[in-house]
Enzyme design. Structure first.
Site, PDB file in Angstrom:
ATOM      1  N   MET A 179       0.653  -2.827   7.115  1.00  0.00           N
ATOM      2  CA  MET A 179       1.900  -2.366   6.525  1.00  0.00           C
ATOM      3  C   MET A 179       2.261  -0.989   7.089  1.00  0.00           C
ATOM      4  O   MET A 179       1.390  -0.200   7.426  1.00  0.00           O
ATOM      5  CB  MET A 179       1.767  -2.254   4.994  1.00  0.00           C
ATOM      6  CG  MET A 179       1.281  -3.523   4.306  1.00  0.00           C
ATOM      7  SD  MET A 179       2.220  -4.979   4.753  1.00  0.00           S
ATOM      8  CE  MET A 179       3.804  -4.623   4.024  1.00  0.00           C
ATOM      9  N   ASP A 222      -3.792  -2.477   2.595  1.00  0.00           N
ATOM     10  CA  ASP A 222      -2.557  -2.830   3.306  1.00  0.00           C
ATOM     11  C   ASP A 222      -2.786  -3.480   4.668  1.00  0.00           C
ATOM     12  O   ASP A 222      -1.934  -3.411   5.547  1.00  0.00           O
ATOM     13  CB  ASP A 222      -1.659  -1.582   3.462  1.00  0.00           C
ATOM     14  CG  ASP A 222      -2.130  -0.661   4.570  1.00  0.00           C
ATOM     15  OD1 ASP A 222      -3.344  -0.653   4.858  1.00  0.00           O
ATOM     16  OD2 ASP A 222      -1.291   0.026   5.175  1.00  0.00           O
ATOM     17  N   GLU A 223      -3.937  -4.078   4.843  1.00  0.00           N
ATOM     18  CA  GLU A 223      -4.230  -4.717   6.137  1.00  0.00           C
ATOM     19  C   GLU A 223      -4.772  -6.125   5.936  1.00  0.00           C
ATOM     20  O   GLU A 223      -5.588  -6.353   5.039  1.00  0.00           O
ATOM     21  CB  GLU A 223      -5.360  -3.971   6.850  1.00  0.00           C
ATOM     22  CG  GLU A 223      -5.003  -2.704   7.521  1.00  0.00           C
ATOM     23  CD  GLU A 223      -6.276  -2.042   8.014  1.00  0.00           C
ATOM     24  OE1 GLU A 223      -6.500  -2.055   9.223  1.00  0.00           O
ATOM     25  OE2 GLU A 223      -7.044  -1.547   7.174  1.00  0.00           O
TER      26      GLU A 223
HETATM   27  P1  TTP Z   1      -2.579   3.596   6.637  1.00  0.00           P
HETATM   28  O1  TTP Z   1      -2.357   2.165   6.981  1.00  0.00           O
HETATM   29  O2  TTP Z   1      -3.609   4.347   7.387  1.00  0.00           O
HETATM   30  O3  TTP Z   1      -1.261   4.415   6.871  1.00  0.00           O
HETATM   31  P2  TTP Z   1       0.189   4.102   6.406  1.00  0.00           P
HETATM   32  O4  TTP Z   1       0.358   2.689   5.982  1.00  0.00           O
HETATM   33  O5  TTP Z   1       0.628   5.140   5.420  1.00  0.00           O
HETATM   34  O6  TTP Z   1       0.990   4.375   7.719  1.00  0.00           O
HETATM   35  P3  TTP Z   1       0.980   3.576   9.072  1.00  0.00           P
HETATM   36  O7  TTP Z   1       2.353   3.029   9.195  1.00  0.00           O
HETATM   37  O8  TTP Z   1       0.695   4.602  10.107  1.00  0.00           O
HETATM   38  O9  TTP Z   1      -0.055   2.507   9.014  1.00  0.00           O
HETATM   39  O10 TTP Z   1      -2.896   3.718   5.085  1.00  0.00           O
HETATM   40  C1  TTP Z   1      -2.356   2.811   4.122  1.00  0.00           C
HETATM   41  C2  TTP Z   1      -2.158   3.565   2.830  1.00  0.00           C
HETATM   42  O11 TTP Z   1      -3.405   4.050   2.383  1.00  0.00           O
HETATM   43  C3  TTP Z   1      -1.287   4.759   2.978  1.00  0.00           C
HETATM   44  O12 TTP Z   1       0.078   4.446   2.800  1.00  0.00           O
HETATM   45  C4  TTP Z   1      -1.799   5.698   1.946  1.00  0.00           C
HETATM   46  C5  TTP Z   1      -3.235   5.315   1.776  1.00  0.00           C
HETATM   47  N1  TTP Z   1      -4.164   6.290   2.393  1.00  0.00           N
HETATM   48  C6  TTP Z   1      -4.835   7.205   1.600  1.00  0.00           C
HETATM   49  O13 TTP Z   1      -4.625   7.231   0.396  1.00  0.00           O
HETATM   50  N2  TTP Z   1      -5.697   8.055   2.162  1.00  0.00           N
HETATM   51  C7  TTP Z   1      -5.942   8.060   3.496  1.00  0.00           C
HETATM   52  O14 TTP Z   1      -6.743   8.837   3.983  1.00  0.00           O
HETATM   53  C8  TTP Z   1      -5.246   7.129   4.301  1.00  0.00           C
HETATM   54  C9  TTP Z   1      -5.457   7.124   5.772  1.00  0.00           C
HETATM   55  C10 TTP Z   1      -4.379   6.261   3.724  1.00  0.00           C
END
Ligand code: TTP
Length: 690
Positions: A19, A120-121
């Site tokens: 996501m 989110d993966e």
């Molecule tokens: P990610 O997938 O790393 O980042 P993201 O979805 O915000 O952005 P991107 O489009 O670059 O993938 O993280 C998913 C969610 O997890 C993110 O929205 C917030 C949370 N998160 C934390 O709470 N702490 C963290 O250290 C990270 C990396 C993410």
């Protein structure tokens, strides 16, 4: 340790879907006026505007980064909207994000095997769907191709920007392409459609990587964000991998990566190509050597596991600087909140998904008070998980005490009450080793409960399910859960052990002010996959008194009710308590005292083929015996009551003889010629020599 798995087939189609700025998207759906504006989600702790945990792409274009705090983000981008993460029990409440992740998973799982890798993966195995498309409607036969497919990035295609789309179209529709690439092209169609569906149904955008294995798909998904997809054709694998810094590869962020750099001078994946498999095996052992040789060539046989539910539940909080916890009372206050949250989530999981967790783990980071301690890590501790807030709290406290004792072993004076010798900067609890309760499980409880008309509520039913799962000692994965659950409900324990594994679920819980973790995450490419906390348990604590201990469980009305009371109620209703106890007691199960979790499972399993363990009445009025056959595969036999030799009753423990006789009475046979054997299992065995 990485595991080298040969690829089952090099024509798999695997996608990794990630996501985009996920928490921000969830907040923007809640407050649509934020859409299109620079936005960030900040942590609960408001110090300096709160640490940023998710940053929208609009904000990123102003230079806002996740490593910043709210105040700094404002100075870089004054119009940025900062949304605070929801709060419950004095800490971040991530349920809204977890639920949003589940919505996405439900859509993505429509096209193939789906593995939820983090909040989110998701990994998808789309091989079957791609093969179907290739045989029924191959890309070259299509007159119209959706724009989203044409917008795919295909690694290795070189064309002028204005010609890229045409080049992608041609690559997708090549009739003379290698079959493996044709399948990937079909994968591009399927993933584009899924992503569009996710957008339509949830309003969330996502990005994806499409390749023939998980490793490559994951590497590709982050290459073009947001809302785009990247395909890795076979010919491009080498050029994709070669320049990648070795430490950015999954599982190479730690000691192994360090050794590759320092000892072999390997800085990029390409550098690794110069080493033969034999040389790498010589240096790192057969498995790791082969794994390294494989990853340098993009070979990765990891299967997409079928898992749409999380692998563990975690909750925790950081207490940076002066906020660190310095007294047992403060620790207890927080563990109490965590236990409550964990118990609730476990109950929901049990009720909705019929799953139970087996291991409770406590992780902490300690304040480095003295020079000698600064070198020492607070050891993570695990024990079998018992359900109910009170039990979880009790066990968590024991785990903490055990960890603290060990941590402070060099300065015992500091241990105990509020003192300046220690301070906890990060505390969390997780429940892992989650297994399904086998459907159609038959157990003595179910057997006796078939007549019980009085229990109709779902909660009541679930309590019984827990109990019955515990009662039935099986082999295989469930064995652990069942026997553990029995303990969870009946026998408080203080088994502790050192858990060397890093708790990746911490990332999932997104502990507040976990800026160090954020860095960790960036460093290691942060797949945020929920690792299984494989945590060997060593009983290094005396067992607490298990008899009469009240395992608190929620009753149908939501109140707390003790397991003992429930057992008594059953006894009164059905007069079956002694036999239940027999099958439930640890004596009966002969559980080992000094084993790891895994060993314990094994021993429990093998005990099924021992005396009366694992032999329980089935729903159908028979006896179910679960044990291992000579080939170690699970053997599950149902014995009809009228096939049981009444003579074996004499061999049963006294306390249940009466009851078993009562079962057998109607089936008593005139000619009872069965030989006596040395064990109940022998008599119940269908292969016994009559
Ligand atoms: P990610 O997938 O790393 O980042 P993201 O979805 O915000 O952005 P991107 O489009 O670059 O993938 O993280 C998913 C969610 O997890 C993110 O929205 C917030 C949370 N998160 C934390 O709470 N702490 C963290 O250290 C990270 C990396 C993410």
């Amino acid at each position: 340790m990485p595991v080298a798995r040969p690829e089952s087939s090099d024509s798999r189609v695997i996608a990794h879907v990630d996501m985009d700025c996920f928490y921000v998207q969830v907040e923007q759906r809640k407050q649509p006026e934020l859409r299109g504006h620079p936005t960030a989600v900040v942590q609960y702790n408001a110090w300096k505007g709160g640490g940023l945990i998710a940053v929208s792409y609009e904000a990123r274009s102003f230079g806002v980064k996740r490593s910043m705090r709210g105040d700094e983000a404002k100075s870089v981008c004054p119009e940025i909207q900062l949304v605070r993460v929801p709060v419950a029990r004095g800490k971040a409440d991530l349920s809204i994000y977890r639920n949003a992740g589940s919505e996405v998973v439900a859509i993505l799982s429509r096209k193939g095997r789906c593995e939820r890798a983090s909040i989110d993966e998701v990994y998808l195995d789309l091989t079957d769907a791609a093969e179907k498309m290739l045989s029924e409607t191959p890309p070259e036969s299509l007159e119209v191709i959706d724009d989203e497919v044409i917008k795919s990035h295909v690694l290795g295609i070189s064309a002028e920007p204005s010609d890229v789309r045409q080049a992608v179209r041609e690559w997708i529709c090549r009739s003379n392409a290698d079959r493996r690439d044709k399948l990937l092209a079909c994968g591009a169609f399927i993933v584009a459609e899924l992503r569009m569906q996710v957008l339509k149904e949830t309003q969330f955008s996502c990005s994806a990587g499409i390749a023939h294995n998980k490793m490559l798909a994951k590497l590709a998904s982050g290459m073009n964000k947001p809302a785009q997809q990247t395909v890795v054709p076979f010919v491009s694998i080498k050029s994709l991998l070669e320049p990648l810094p070795i430490r950015k590869m999954k599982q190479l962020g730690g000691k192994l990566g360090c050794s590759l750099q320092d000892d072999l001078g390997v800085n990029t994946v390409g550098d690794l190509l110069q080493f033969s498999e034999g040389r790498l095996q010589e240096r790192y052992g057969i498995n790791t050597g082969t794994w390294l040789w494989n990853i340098a060539r993009g070979i990765n046989g990891d299967e997409v596991e079928s898992r749409v539910l999380p692998k563990s539940h975690g909750t925790g909080k950081t207490f940076p600087g002066l906020n660190c916890l310095k007294t047992i009372a403060a620790i207890e206050r927080w563990l109490s909140k965590f236990s409550e949250e964990l118990a609730e989530r476990l109950e929901v999981d049990l009720e909705q998904n019929k799953r139970i967790a087996q291991t409770l783990t406590l992780h902490a980071s300690a304040h480095k008070a003295t020079e000698s301690q600064s070198q020492k890590k607070f050891p993570s501790k695990s024990c079998p998980l018992r359900y109910g807030t009170t039990k979880i709290l009790e066990d968590a406290l024991n785990l903490f005490q055990a960890g603290l004792r060990e941590y402070l072993s060099s300065s015992s004076k500091a241990y105990g009450n509020g003192c300046s010798g220690w301070g906890i900067t990060n505390l969390s609890l997780s429940a892992s080793k989650i297994v399904d309760i086998p459907s159609g499980t038959c157990s003595i409880m179910k057997y006796f409960h078939t007549q019980d008309q009085s229990c109709s509520s779902t909660k009541e039913f679930n309590d019984k399910e827990i109990f019955e799962a515990a009662t039935l000692s099986t082999s295989g994965t469930c064995a652990g859960s069942e026997s553990y659950l029995m303990k969870h409900l009946q026998e408080p324990q203080t088994e502790c052990h050192e858990d060397g594994t890093k708790m990746n679920t911490l990332m999932q819980t997104h502990l507040e002010d976990e800026s160090r973790m954020f860095e960790d995450k960036a460093q290691t490419n942060f797949s945020r996959e929920i690792s299984s906390l494989s945590t060997p348990v060593k009983k290094n604590e005396p067992q607490l008194d298990s008899v009469g201990e009240d395992a608190v469980i929620k009753d149908a009305a939501g109140g707390n009710r003790s397991r003992d009371q429930k057992g008594k109620a059953l006894k009164e209703k059905q007069g079956t308590s002694s036999i239940l106890q027999f099958f439930q007691t640890k004596n009966c199960f002969q559980e080992p005292k000094e084993e790891s979790v895994n060993d314990m499972q094994e021993t429990t399993e093998s005990s099924c083929s021992g005396k009366a363990d694992g032999t329980v009445p089935s729903e159908s009025g028979g006896i179910r015996s679960l044990h291992r056959g000579a080939d170690q595969s699970r053997v599950d036999c149902i014995y009809k009551i009228d096939e049981i030799d009444p003579n074996v009753v004499d061999e049963l423990p006294r306390e249940i003889q009466e009851e078993v006789r009562a079962w057998l009475r109607p089936q008593k046979r005139a000619n009872n010629t069965m030989r006596r054997g040395s064990s109940i299992t022998h008599y119940f065995s269908p292969n016994k020599n009559l």
